[in-house]
Motif scaffolding. Sequence first.
Motif, PDB file in Angstrom:
ATOM      1  N   PHE A 398       5.294   8.126   0.268  1.00 54.99           N
ATOM      2  CA  PHE A 398       4.294   7.767   1.277  1.00 54.99           C
ATOM      3  C   PHE A 398       4.035   8.941   2.225  1.00 54.99           C
ATOM      4  O   PHE A 398       2.876   9.231   2.557  1.00 54.99           O
ATOM      5  CB  PHE A 398       4.772   6.555   2.079  1.00 54.99           C
ATOM      6  N   ILE A 399       5.089   9.611   2.663  1.00 52.08           N
ATOM      7  CA  ILE A 399       4.933  10.741   3.591  1.00 52.08           C
ATOM      8  C   ILE A 399       4.055  11.819   2.971  1.00 52.08           C
ATOM      9  O   ILE A 399       3.165  12.389   3.629  1.00 52.08           O
ATOM     10  CB  ILE A 399       6.322  11.308   3.966  1.00 52.08           C
ATOM     11  N   ARG A 400       4.260  12.076   1.702  1.00 47.93           N
ATOM     12  CA  ARG A 400       3.446  13.096   1.020  1.00 47.93           C
ATOM     13  C   ARG A 400       1.994  12.649   0.903  1.00 47.93           C
ATOM     14  O   ARG A 400       1.081  13.428   1.169  1.00 47.93           O
ATOM     15  CB  ARG A 400       4.040  13.374  -0.364  1.00 47.93           C
ATOM     16  N   ARG A 401       1.797  11.405   0.491  1.00 48.31           N
ATOM     17  CA  ARG A 401       0.430  10.907   0.314  1.00 48.31           C
ATOM     18  C   ARG A 401      -0.325  10.816   1.636  1.00 48.31           C
ATOM     19  O   ARG A 401      -1.536  11.063   1.695  1.00 48.31           O
ATOM     20  CB  ARG A 401       0.449   9.540  -0.370  1.00 48.31           C
ATOM     21  N   VAL A 488       4.795   3.359  10.660  1.00 48.12           N
ATOM     22  CA  VAL A 488       3.709   3.574   9.701  1.00 48.12           C
ATOM     23  C   VAL A 488       4.103   3.195   8.277  1.00 48.12           C
ATOM     24  O   VAL A 488       3.242   3.117   7.397  1.00 48.12           O
ATOM     25  CB  VAL A 488       3.242   5.041   9.733  1.00 48.12           C
ATOM     26  N   TYR A 489       5.397   2.966   8.042  1.00 51.58           N
ATOM     27  CA  TYR A 489       5.820   2.600   6.683  1.00 51.58           C
ATOM     28  C   TYR A 489       7.166   1.896   6.773  1.00 51.58           C
ATOM     29  O   TYR A 489       8.027   2.241   7.595  1.00 51.58           O
ATOM     30  CB  TYR A 489       5.947   3.821   5.785  1.00 51.58           C
TER      31      TYR A 489
END
Length: 500
Positions: A398-401, A488-489
């Motif tokens: 998720f952090i990358r996307r 955020v996630y």
Amino acid sequence: MRLEVVSAAAASVVLPLKPTPRALRLAFSFPSFLSVLLALLVVVTVRNRFNDPDMWYHLKIGEIIWKSGSIPRVDVFSFTANGHPWMAQEWLSQVVIYGVYKLGSYTGLMLWLCVLPALLVVASYLLCWLYSGNAKVAFLGGMLVWISSTVGLAIRPHLIGYLLLVCELLILHLGRTRDSRWFLALPALFALWVNCHGSFFFGLVVLAVVLCCAFLDVRWGLLIARAWEKRERKTLAIASMLSLAALLLNPIGLKLALNPLAAMGKLPVNLSQVEEWLPPHFNESRGFVLLAVTGLIMLVPLLRRAELTVQELLLTAMAFGFAALHARMIFVFGILTAPILCRLLADSWDRYEPDRDRPLLNAILIAVSLLTALLVFPNRQNLALQVENGSPVKALDFIRRAGISGRMVNEYIFGGYLIWAAPQYKVFIDGRGDIFELTGVLSEYGEWITVHADPRIMLDKYRIDFCLLAGNSPVTHVLPFLPGWKLVYSDKLATVFARR
């Protein structure tokens, strides 16, 4: 009538089966079955232990050394201790671990995790057999080492170190009972050991105890010490001095040889906060085994009027002291005390008699055990699932996307995986507790993660942009209420907070 007698005599010559070759009988002997059974226990134990948090940074360090041919001397993985002096004291083990990964990926690492502890436990069984003279009672010693090892069975360098500790005990026993020239193998052992793991320090303590007891000739009731022959003492003394000199056979030098001593007393935060360095819980299985084995070693000589040597008493006391202070030392306790317990109980069970063995039955049992080990060995999908369940795989994706960047505070146990899987993100902290304690980061992080200090202080001090934390960390209940921070996630394992 005479013809019948001759025919019967001829039949008696022809009918007996050809004796089984010695090697074949040994391979399918009862002790061989017990060894395979111990190995099977190890495989069953480790099949779900693939994803150790520290395994990942060992892999990364091994990769760096493998590709660059040089050993890191400063921290390059974090932004909190970046450039601070630090040495990869387990460099050779880390190269081996990465080499296994390069050859076989996750499956290769899992196979390594099965084979190395199995060798350790089986070698301990052999040591107990030689020391006690009873192959059946020695199985109890193998079981003790297996139970004690469950505190630390993981893809980490200490497995190599503890296997070398068993090898040292075997060399010392063979040198004492067979040929003193066995002692001359010790320097080569320590030259290898110092490059693999800091447990060589325990090996030196054991060697010092054995050498000192070799000069004692006393009897205090059931406690005895018999002085060795002069030639044996001399050989062991020479081997001991050469072993000390062999510690310098490393690419880092004297600093590596002295590192265990340098670390003692300088890492109080690690010893008080990192779980494996805390005292064991004596109401749990391993704590109970620790007390029970120590009690038996003390009581059996009194109840059975059996002699206990000064060397055995000192090794038991040392092993118990370490294990009572630090749970991870239960592993060492099992290795050191198993042979002693087996010797004291050697007469409690009939000894193994090769002539009464049943090779065919043993062969069937060995085959079933090996087949079971093969069936329980995890496949690639299972290994990938273990990684996903124990590491922030989805959160990192998720952090990358989402394109989140900047400085990060990460969960302590996530640091190793981030070093391996996302080297572009410098970690805040990881399992190399020594460097983070010496720089003051570990204590600061401990107060922050447990909300013993205002979380905003550390976040502002290090200009943190986002946090990757375990969902059950205390600070995760506070971060949503801090001005400028937002969740955020989130998944079952990890949460991500970012500045608005």
